[in-house]
Enzyme design. Structure first.
Site, PDB file in Angstrom:
ATOM      1  N   ALA A  70       0.833  -1.194   0.000  1.00 54.54           N
ATOM      2  CA  ALA A  70       0.000   0.000   0.000  1.00 54.54           C
ATOM      3  C   ALA A  70       0.874   1.253   0.000  1.00 54.54           C
ATOM      4  O   ALA A  70       1.913   1.306   0.656  1.00 54.54           O
ATOM      5  CB  ALA A  70      -0.914  -0.007   1.221  1.00 54.54           C
ATOM      6  N   GLU A 114       0.561  -9.934  -0.220  1.00 58.37           N
ATOM      7  CA  GLU A 114      -0.869 -10.224  -0.076  1.00 58.37           C
ATOM      8  C   GLU A 114      -1.551 -10.413  -1.429  1.00 58.37           C
ATOM      9  O   GLU A 114      -2.456 -11.240  -1.566  1.00 58.37           O
ATOM     10  CB  GLU A 114      -1.532  -9.110   0.734  1.00 58.37           C
ATOM     11  CG  GLU A 114      -1.100  -9.151   2.194  1.00 58.37           C
ATOM     12  CD  GLU A 114      -1.616  -7.984   3.009  1.00 58.37           C
ATOM     13  OE1 GLU A 114      -2.160  -8.214   4.105  1.00 58.37           O
ATOM     14  OE2 GLU A 114      -1.475  -6.826   2.551  1.00 58.37           O
ATOM     15  N   GLU A 134       4.785  -5.154   8.003  1.00 55.99           N
ATOM     16  CA  GLU A 134       3.871  -4.190   8.613  1.00 55.99           C
ATOM     17  C   GLU A 134       4.148  -3.924  10.098  1.00 55.99           C
ATOM     18  O   GLU A 134       4.012  -2.786  10.561  1.00 55.99           O
ATOM     19  CB  GLU A 134       2.419  -4.658   8.432  1.00 55.99           C
ATOM     20  CG  GLU A 134       1.836  -4.385   7.055  1.00 55.99           C
ATOM     21  CD  GLU A 134       2.209  -5.424   6.014  1.00 55.99           C
ATOM     22  OE1 GLU A 134       1.692  -5.372   4.898  1.00 55.99           O
ATOM     23  OE2 GLU A 134       3.047  -6.313   6.328  1.00 55.99           O
TER      24      GLU A 134
END
Length: 260
Positions: A70, A114, A134
């Site tokens: 992201a 992912e 993360e």
């Protein structure tokens, strides 16, 4: 004439029976912004509805990264995970009817891993790496990483990756079962397209049924999966392709699949 695609966040093209999706943000290591998710979701919808497309392949532009996850810098424009569009990049919470292959050219970190976990098969070049970093950023792998990784590799190894944030190499990922094929540097896309062409030799309905049951069995068990897709199995055996396959074999020729 050279076509400049610099302003397109997602490149979508059909190569025969294969739909190719390319995340086109090489300068940002193909990080996923909300705009990328919106464009990718639209391209996926188009390919899923196109009967000419039998397999989807996803890759990243450039030679350094498949996807860095992201795009945290673009959060002010909206979250890149959009549930109604299929999650991160339109991938991570979507149910695909057609086989999907990740062609991992370079690192796949966070959301990049992912996306791979949402694919059916993964082809990676030797320089590729996978990881969920993360926890080192004070967040969690919330687009399926925490839930899915232990279903693809041994749970103890998955937990170590999740808790430490340490990446693994393509060869290690292959040994663990996360990656199907490892290619020389720069060969991931070619390897993925080659694998897609092999899948396309099967009958469309038979491939769809086989994928659906195999995927569902891992979460609800074999007998329940067989029952859930009983109507699709019956459709396969009643299809024209179910007649064409044995006939082509007997006549020593390639089958002419119609998907009907």
């Amino acid at each position: 004439m050279t076509v400049d695609h610099a302003d397109q966040l997602v490149l979508a093209e059909r190569r025969g029976s294969v739909g190719l999706l390319t995340i086109n943000r090489p300068a940002a290591r193909n990080a996923i912004s909300r705009a990328v998710t919106v464009e990718m979701a639209g391209a996926i919808d188009t390919f899923e509805e196109d009967d000419r497309v039998r397999v989807l392949v996803v890759t990243g532009a450039g030679d350094k990264a498949f996807c860095a996850g992201a795009d945290l810098k673009s959060m002010k424009e909206g979250r890149p995970v959009v549930p109604e569009l299929g999650g991160l990049a339109g991938f991570t919470s979507r149910t695909f009817h057609k086989p999907v292959i990740a062609a991992v050219n370079g690192f796949a970190l966070g959301g990049g891993t992912e996306i791979c976990l949402a694919c059916d098969l993964v082809v990676a070049d030797e320089r590729a790496s996978f990881g969920l970093p993360e926890v080192r950023r004070g967040i969690v792998a919330a687009a399926g990483g925490v839930e899915k990784l232990s279903h693809r590799i041994p749970p103890a190894v998955a937990l170590e990756m999740i808790l430490t944030g340490e990446p693994i190499t393509a060869r290690r990922a292959f040994d663990l079962g996360l990656v199907n094929r490892v290619t020389p540097d720069g060969g991931a896309l070619g390897g993925a397209l080659e694998l897609a062409d092999v899948i396309c030799k099967g009958a469309p309905l038979a491939v769809r049924y086989s994928k659906a049951v195999a995927r569902r069995s891992s979460s609800i068990g074999e007998s329940d999966a067989l029952e859930e897709f009983d109507s699709l199995r019956r459709e396969v055996f009643r299809s024209q392709d179910a007649t064409e396959g044995p006939r082509a074999f007997a006549e020593k020729r390639q089958p002419n699949w119609t998907g009907k």
